[in-house]
Design a protein around this motif. Structure first.
Motif, short mmCIF file in Angstrom:
data_model
loop_
_atom_site.label_atom_id
_atom_site.label_comp_id
_atom_site.label_asym_id
_atom_site.label_seq_id
_atom_site.Cartn_x
_atom_site.Cartn_y
_atom_site.Cartn_z
N ALA A 230 0.80 -1.35 -0.06
CA ALA A 230 0.00 -0.05 -0.41
C ALA A 230 0.81 1.24 0.41
O ALA A 230 0.41 2.28 -0.31
N THR A 231 1.56 1.42 0.66
CA THR A 231 2.49 2.55 0.88
C THR A 231 4.38 2.24 0.45
O THR A 231 4.49 1.52 0.25
N LEU A 232 5.18 3.49 -0.21
CA LEU A 232 6.80 2.88 -0.42
C LEU A 232 7.08 2.34 0.55
O LEU A 232 7.50 1.05 0.18
N ASP A 233 6.98 2.55 1.80
CA ASP A 233 7.79 2.24 2.96
C ASP A 233 7.78 0.49 3.51
O ASP A 233 8.22 0.29 3.76
N GLN A 234 6.19 0.44 3.00
CA GLN A 234 5.87 -0.80 3.50
C GLN A 234 6.71 -1.66 2.40
O GLN A 234 6.90 -3.26 2.20
N VAL A 266 12.72 1.21 -5.21
CA VAL A 266 11.42 1.25 -5.12
C VAL A 266 10.21 2.83 -5.78
O VAL A 266 9.06 2.42 -5.62
N THR A 267 10.88 3.43 -5.67
CA THR A 267 10.12 4.56 -5.91
C THR A 267 10.12 4.86 -7.63
O THR A 267 8.67 4.97 -8.12
N VAL A 268 10.95 4.89 -8.17
CA VAL A 268 11.50 4.53 -9.98
C VAL A 268 9.45 3.32 -9.61
O VAL A 268 9.19 4.15 -10.81
N PHE A 269 9.68 2.10 -9.11
CA PHE A 269 8.61 1.31 -10.23
C PHE A 269 7.55 1.63 -9.16
O PHE A 269 6.42 1.25 -10.53
N ARG A 270 7.04 1.66 -8.37
CA ARG A 270 6.04 2.64 -7.52
C ARG A 270 5.13 3.73 -9.21
O ARG A 270 4.29 3.58 -8.93
N GLU A 271 6.42 4.78 -8.98
CA GLU A 271 6.27 6.04 -9.61
C GLU A 271 5.71 5.06 -11.35
O GLU A 271 4.38 6.17 -12.43
N LEU A 272 6.41 4.96 -11.45
CA LEU A 272 5.86 3.36 -13.49
C LEU A 272 5.04 3.19 -13.23
O LEU A 272 4.33 2.91 -14.28
N ARG A 273 4.64 2.57 -11.88
CA ARG A 273 3.42 1.49 -11.98
C ARG A 273 1.93 2.35 -12.04
O ARG A 273 1.30 1.67 -12.28
N GLY A 275 2.37 5.26 -12.68
CA GLY A 275 0.90 6.37 -13.48
C GLY A 275 1.38 8.14 -13.17
O GLY A 275 0.82 8.74 -13.99
N VAL A 276 1.95 8.16 -11.28
CA VAL A 276 2.14 9.14 -11.11
C VAL A 276 3.57 9.57 -10.25
O VAL A 276 3.54 8.33 -9.37
N THR A 277 4.08 10.72 -9.81
CA THR A 277 5.04 10.24 -9.16
C THR A 277 4.42 10.50 -7.97
O THR A 277 3.53 10.59 -7.99
N ALA A 278 5.71 11.03 -7.02
CA ALA A 278 5.41 10.80 -5.50
C ALA A 278 5.40 11.98 -4.91
O ALA A 278 4.00 11.23 -3.71
N ASP A 279 5.57 12.58 -5.18
CA ASP A 279 4.83 14.14 -4.93
C ASP A 279 2.91 13.85 -5.00
O ASP A 279 2.67 14.93 -5.03
N VAL A 346 11.05 13.35 -14.70
CA VAL A 346 11.63 13.36 -13.65
C VAL A 346 13.32 13.08 -13.07
O VAL A 346 13.13 13.73 -12.20
N LEU A 347 13.63 12.43 -13.96
CA LEU A 347 14.66 12.15 -12.04
C LEU A 347 15.70 12.66 -12.76
O LEU A 347 16.80 13.10 -12.00
#
Length: 364
Positions: A230-234, A266-273, A275-279, A346-347
């Motif tokens: 559910a979350t980045l930290d998790q 993990v941040t890269v994977f979640r953002e691409l998965r 479809g939006v950046t973490a912020d 982004v990067l």
């Protein structure tokens, strides 16, 4: 498995790798246990989710996710209904099924691996044809499937990738799950399931080559959908734990820089998965791959090997860039365009990611 073998195998079954935790749970477990279960449902859930026992033993989490999902899965296996773990690739379906079997039956090795070529004998039984020709049909000539062995022993059997198995073979499970018996007409009888028998299946509907389950078969299962973290930290916690376990098994040293680089992968994977950046400020296109937690674990483990054997002993962006690129770019045209757009849009804009950006450019 002998002690000598246990020291050399790449990956021991869960019941061996976590034998001390299972034994500790068995010692303190004073709750009701269903027939043939090694542990009570409460203890099985504790084994999966982790906790500290009354004697001070720390049980490590095997699954990080909603507690209620684990409770529903365990409760299902205590009934006469089979369990179907459903989810996109990389959501720990196989991992959870293995640990459930280890905790409940003490044996996670009764396994049917589903493929397009899986035949009915993998679900029912086959024959030792030399004995069959010499002696005719007999129990001695019969080669039991993992399902048949689990029925006779009152244990759990695992069926991986159920939806990859051809529909006619899938439906061979209907009698097993509804009647708790497997007819053997060649011997004029049947094998009835001993109390404690049940079946855990895993499936996903995202891969190619998927066969829909018949309604008759699906009715025999309680379906539990395992979500992505559910979350980045998790997700970072999951990746860090599994990378640590794999690193020790592969005798890779613990390297400085690991926590930061795991978070970036993990941040890269979640953002691409997603479809939006973490912020939440920038929308990005999604590639064709799943970019699962399991793939992140693989990328980081590969990076550790590069850093340990060919680097300076510190896990750096350069050790991870090739693995990230390989995970993202599955379609050499569409996915590469998505990756380059993300990299430049982004990067490149992240001041503290300059090393990651340079490494990404180097390997593209």
């Amino acid at each position: 498995m002998s002690d000598e073998q246990a020291g050399t195998v790449l990956r021991a079954p869960a019941e061996e790798a976590f034998a001390e935790e299972l034994a500790a749970l068995e010692r303190v477990d004073d709750r009701v246990r269903p027939g043939s279960w090694r542990l009570s449902p409460w203890a099985v859930a504790t084994y999966l989710l982790g906790g500290t026992l009354a004697d001070g033993t720390v049980v490590t989490p095997k699954y990080v996710g909603p507690r209620r999902l684990v409770e529903v899965a365990v409760a299902t296996l205590a009934t006469d209904r089979a369990l179907l773990l459903l989810g996109v690739p990389g959501t720990a379906k196989t991992w959870v099924s293995e640990h459930l079997a280890a905790a409940i039956s003490g044996d996670s090795t009764l396994l049917v691996q589903g493929t397009a070529g899986t035949g009915e004998e993998a679900v029912r039984y086959g024959w030792n044809y030399a004995r069959l020709l010499a002696e005719g049909p007999s129990r001695a000539a019969l080669v039991p499937s993992p399902v048949l062995r689990a029925m006779a022993a009152g244990q759990l059997v695992r069926v991986e990738e159920l939806t990859r198995i051809p529909p006619d073979v899938q439906d061979a499970l209907i009698t097993v799950l509804s009647e708790k018996a497997l007819p053997i007409p060649e011997l004029g009888g049947q094998t009835q399931a001993v109390r404690g028998f049940n079946l855990i299946a895993t499936a996903n509907d995202r891969d190619r080559g998927v066969n829909e389950l018949s309604s008759a078969l699906r009715r025999r299962f309680t379906t539990v959908v395992l979500p992505l973290p559910a979350t980045l930290d998790q997700e970072v916690e999951i990746v860090a734990r599994r990378v640590g376990q794999l690193g020790r098994a592969l005798e890779l040293p613990e390297l400085p820089g690991g926590a930061q680089e795991i978070r970036r992968v993990v941040t890269v994977f979640r953002e691409l998965r997603e479809g939006v950046t973490a912020d939440g400020r920038t929308k990005v296109r999604t590639p064709t791959g799943t970019l699962s937690t399991a793939e992140a674990i693989s990328v980081v483990t590969h990076g550790l090997a590069l850093a340990a054997h060919f680097g300076d002993g510190v896990l750096r962006a350069r050790d991870l860039a090739a693995g990230v690129l390989g995970a993202v770019v599955r379609d050499q045209v569409a996915d590469r365009a998505v990756w380059r757009e993300y990299r430049e849009g982004v990067l490149r804009e992240r001041a503290d990611w300059r090393d990651f950006y340079r490494a990404a450019c180097e390997f593209d």
